[in-house]
Design a protein around this motif. Structure first.
Motif, PDB file in Angstrom:
ATOM      1  N   PRO A 174       0.787  -1.242   0.000  1.00 24.83           N
ATOM      2  CA  PRO A 174       0.000   0.000   0.000  1.00 24.83           C
ATOM      3  C   PRO A 174       0.817   1.291   0.000  1.00 24.83           C
ATOM      4  N   HIS A 175       2.118   1.220  -0.258  1.00 28.20           N
ATOM      5  CA  HIS A 175       2.912   2.450  -0.228  1.00 28.20           C
ATOM      6  C   HIS A 175       2.355   3.447  -1.248  1.00 28.20           C
ATOM      7  N   PRO A 176       2.148   4.688  -0.843  1.00 29.82           N
ATOM      8  CA  PRO A 176       1.538   5.664  -1.750  1.00 29.82           C
ATOM      9  C   PRO A 176       2.361   5.960  -2.989  1.00 29.82           C
ATOM     10  N   GLU A 177       3.664   5.674  -2.950  1.00 23.05           N
ATOM     11  CA  GLU A 177       4.500   6.022  -4.098  1.00 23.05           C
ATOM     12  C   GLU A 177       4.092   5.275  -5.359  1.00 23.05           C
ATOM     13  N   ILE A 178       3.681   4.014  -5.229  1.00 28.13           N
ATOM     14  CA  ILE A 178       3.325   3.257  -6.429  1.00 28.13           C
ATOM     15  C   ILE A 178       2.083   3.850  -7.094  1.00 28.13           C
ATOM     16  N   VAL A 204      -7.673   0.007  -0.449  1.00 25.12           N
ATOM     17  CA  VAL A 204      -8.422   1.115   0.148  1.00 25.12           C
ATOM     18  C   VAL A 204      -7.479   2.048   0.900  1.00 25.12           C
ATOM     19  N   VAL A 205      -6.694   1.494   1.809  1.00 25.46           N
ATOM     20  CA  VAL A 205      -5.778   2.323   2.605  1.00 25.46           C
ATOM     21  C   VAL A 205      -4.721   2.971   1.717  1.00 25.46           C
ATOM     22  N   GLY A 206      -4.164   2.203   0.786  1.00 25.25           N
ATOM     23  CA  GLY A 206      -3.115   2.740  -0.076  1.00 25.25           C
ATOM     24  C   GLY A 206      -3.602   3.855  -0.975  1.00 25.25           C
ATOM     25  N   ALA A 207      -4.749   3.650  -1.638  1.00 25.68           N
ATOM     26  CA  ALA A 207      -5.278   4.677  -2.539  1.00 25.68           C
ATOM     27  C   ALA A 207      -5.709   5.913  -1.766  1.00 25.68           C
ATOM     28  N   ARG A 208      -6.321   5.701  -0.625  1.00 22.58           N
ATOM     29  CA  ARG A 208      -6.756   6.825   0.214  1.00 22.58           C
ATOM     30  C   ARG A 208      -5.559   7.680   0.629  1.00 22.58           C
ATOM     31  N   ALA A 209      -4.431   7.042   0.907  1.00 18.97           N
ATOM     32  CA  ALA A 209      -3.251   7.766   1.384  1.00 18.97           C
ATOM     33  C   ALA A 209      -2.699   8.738   0.356  1.00 18.97           C
ATOM     34  N   VAL A 210      -2.912   8.441  -0.921  1.00 23.85           N
ATOM     35  CA  VAL A 210      -2.385   9.333  -1.953  1.00 23.85           C
ATOM     36  C   VAL A 210      -3.430  10.344  -2.418  1.00 23.85           C
ATOM     37  N   GLY A 211      -4.663  10.209  -1.952  1.00 23.62           N
ATOM     38  CA  GLY A 211      -5.699  11.171  -2.300  1.00 23.62           C
ATOM     39  C   GLY A 211      -6.685  10.691  -3.342  1.00 23.62           C
ATOM     40  N   MET A 212      -6.591   9.423  -3.760  1.00 22.86           N
ATOM     41  CA  MET A 212      -7.562   8.855  -4.694  1.00 22.86           C
ATOM     42  C   MET A 212      -8.828   8.451  -3.934  1.00 22.86           C
ATOM     43  N   LEU A 213      -9.915   8.277  -4.665  1.00 18.16           N
ATOM     44  CA  LEU A 213     -11.132   7.742  -4.070  1.00 18.16           C
ATOM     45  C   LEU A 213     -11.083   6.220  -4.182  1.00 18.16           C
ATOM     46  N   PRO A 214     -11.025   5.492  -3.056  1.00 18.77           N
ATOM     47  CA  PRO A 214     -10.972   4.032  -3.134  1.00 18.77           C
ATOM     48  C   PRO A 214     -12.358   3.411  -3.214  1.00 18.77           C
ATOM     49  N   VAL A 215     -12.452   2.346  -4.000  1.00 18.52           N
ATOM     50  CA  VAL A 215     -13.663   1.534  -4.076  1.00 18.52           C
ATOM     51  C   VAL A 215     -13.251   0.093  -3.805  1.00 18.52           C
ATOM     52  N   LEU A 216     -13.837  -0.504  -2.790  1.00 23.13           N
ATOM     53  CA  LEU A 216     -13.539  -1.889  -2.435  1.00 23.13           C
ATOM     54  C   LEU A 216     -14.448  -2.816  -3.231  1.00 23.13           C
ATOM     55  N   VAL A 217     -13.861  -3.738  -3.985  1.00 22.67           N
ATOM     56  CA  VAL A 217     -14.661  -4.737  -4.691  1.00 22.67           C
ATOM     57  C   VAL A 217     -14.644  -6.017  -3.862  1.00 22.67           C
ATOM     58  N   ASP A 218     -15.831  -6.495  -3.541  1.00 16.50           N
ATOM     59  CA  ASP A 218     -15.980  -7.634  -2.621  1.00 16.50           C
ATOM     60  C   ASP A 218     -16.787  -8.720  -3.328  1.00 16.50           C
ATOM     61  N   ARG A 219     -16.159  -9.382  -4.284  1.00 17.85           N
ATOM     62  CA  ARG A 219     -16.859 -10.357  -5.123  1.00 17.85           C
ATOM     63  C   ARG A 219     -17.308 -11.590  -4.346  1.00 17.85           C
ATOM     64  N   PHE A 220     -16.635 -11.895  -3.238  1.00 17.13           N
ATOM     65  CA  PHE A 220     -16.937 -13.117  -2.492  1.00 17.13           C
ATOM     66  C   PHE A 220     -17.550 -12.835  -1.119  1.00 17.13           C
ATOM     67  N   ALA A 221     -17.952 -11.581  -0.884  1.00 18.37           N
ATOM     68  CA  ALA A 221     -18.596 -11.192   0.377  1.00 18.37           C
ATOM     69  C   ALA A 221     -17.773 -11.629   1.585  1.00 18.37           C
ATOM     70  N   VAL A 222     -16.492 -11.244   1.580  1.00 19.14           N
ATOM     71  CA  VAL A 222     -15.594 -11.650   2.662  1.00 19.14           C
ATOM     72  C   VAL A 222     -15.135 -10.485   3.534  1.00 19.14           C
ATOM     73  N   HIS A 223     -15.456  -9.261   3.144  1.00 24.65           N
ATOM     74  CA  HIS A 223     -14.911  -8.102   3.852  1.00 24.65           C
ATOM     75  C   HIS A 223     -15.841  -7.626   4.961  1.00 24.65           C
ATOM     76  N   ASP A 224     -15.966  -8.416   5.996  1.00 20.57           N
ATOM     77  CA  ASP A 224     -16.780  -8.010   7.137  1.00 20.57           C
ATOM     78  C   ASP A 224     -16.118  -6.895   7.946  1.00 20.57           C
ATOM     79  N   ASP A 225     -14.805  -6.728   7.778  1.00 14.16           N
ATOM     80  CA  ASP A 225     -14.059  -5.809   8.632  1.00 14.16           C
ATOM     81  C   ASP A 225     -13.869  -4.423   8.027  1.00 14.16           C
ATOM     82  N   ALA A 226     -14.196  -4.245   6.754  1.00 15.48           N
ATOM     83  CA  ALA A 226     -13.904  -2.980   6.074  1.00 15.48           C
ATOM     84  C   ALA A 226     -15.052  -1.993   6.277  1.00 15.48           C
TER      85      ALA A 226
END
Length: 250
Positions: A174-178, A204-226
Motif C-alpha cells: 500500500p505504499h503511496p509512491e506506487i 483502500v488504505v493505499g489509494a486513500r493515502a495518496v488522495g484517490m477515491l478508493p472503491v472496495l470490490v468484494d466479489r466473495f462477500a468476505v470483507h466483514d471488517d472494512a
C-alpha cells in the motif's frame, strides 16, 4: 509537472503518507480515470484460491466460512508482497490444522498450482467498455510481479494506459509512491482518480493515502471488517452504477 494550485506533482513521499489520515470526501466530483487492482478484482486463477482452500480444509475436517478463510489468508501474509512458500506454510496454522497434518495440507493446497488457469471475471470486458463509454481513462496497479505477463496472455493489455507492478518502481502497495508514480505517468492528479481493488489494506488504505477515491470490490462477500470503506461493490454492474452517481453534475 505541476498539480492543483501549482504544487509540484508527484509530491514528496513523506507528504503523500501524511495526506492519507482521513477518507476522501464523499462530495460529488468529476473524475478522469479509474485504476484497478488485478488479482481478485479483474482476474482470478481457476479454481479460486479461497474456494480451493475451503475444499482442502473440509478434507481435513474443517468447515470454514469464506470470510474466515479470507482473514486466515491475510494473517498468513497473502495481502503482502511476501514469500509464497512462507505464506503456504503459515496457511494451515491460521486454519487451525493439526500440526501433524499441516505438511499434508500444504501439499493438497499447492496441487492447485499445477492445473490452475488464469481468467478474467465474466463482467470485466463489458465493464471496461462501460468505462470507455463514460470517457474514463483506465490503468492497472498490482502487487503481482507477473501482472504484465498475465494481462498480455489474456489479451487485455491494450485496455490500460499503464500496467504497474512492484517491478516497475521497486515499491509495492500500500505504499503511496506506487499510486503516485502511476498517476504521474498518466498525468492524472489523485483527486481526479478512483482506485478499485479487493484488498482493504493494500487498495483502500493505499489509494486513500495518496488522495484517490478508493472503491472496495468484494466479489466473495468476505470483507466483514472494512467498515470505513467509502464505497463497496460486488462487481462491474454496481461499479458502473456508482460511477454514474459520482460523475453526475452537482
Amino acid at each position: 509537472m505541476a498539480g492543483a494550485g501549482g504544487a509540484p506533482w508527484p509530491p514528496p513521499a513523506q507528504d503523500l503518507c501524511q495526506r492519507g489520515a482521513s477518507p476522501v470526501s464523499r462530495a460529488t466530483r468529476r473524475y478522469d480515470a479509474v485504476l484497478f487492482d488485478w488479482d481478485d478484482t479483474l482476474c482470478y486463477a481457476e479454481p479460486h484460491r479461497f474456494l480451493h482452500a475451503r475444499e482442502v480444509a473440509r478434507h481435513f475436517g474443517l468447515d470454514i466460512p469464506l470470510p474466515e478463510i479470507y482473514q486466515a489468508f491475510i494473517r498468513a501474509g497473502d495481502s503482502g508482497f511476501d514469500d509464497w512458500a512462507r505464506f503456504c506454510a503459515r496457511l494451515p496454522v491460521e486454519f487451525g490444522v493439526d500440526p501433524d497434518q499441516q505438511a499434508s495440507f500444504v501439499h493438497a493446497y499447492r496441487i492447485r498450482e499445477v492445473y490452475r488457469r488464469f481468467q478474467l471475471f465474466e463482467d470485466v470486458l463489458e465493464g471496461i467498455d462501460g468505462l470507455v463509454a463514460r470517457d474514463l481513462r483506465v490503468g492497472l496497479i498490482s502487487n503481482n510481479t507477473e501482472v504484465a505477463v498475465h494481462a498480455a496472455a489474456l489479451n487485455v493489455t491494450h485496455h490500460f494506459e499503464v500496467v504497474v507492478s512492484p517491478l516497475t518502481y521497486r515499491v509495492a502497495k500500500p505504499h503511496p509512491e506506487i499510486f503516485a508514480r502511476a498517476l504521474a505517468q498518466m498525468e492524472v492528479e489523485p483527486e481526479r482518480a478512483i482506485y478499485v481493488g479487493d484488498s482493504y489494506d493494500n487498495d483502500v488504505v493505499g489509494a486513500r493515502a495518496v488522495g484517490m477515491l478508493p472503491v472496495l470490490v468484494d466479489r466473495f462477500a468476505v470483507h466483514d471488517d472494512a467498515v470505513d470503506a467509502e464505497h463497496r461493490v460486488t462487481g462491474f454492474t454496481e461499479l458502473l452504477a456508482l460511477l454514474d452517481r459520482l460523475l453526475a453534475p452537482e
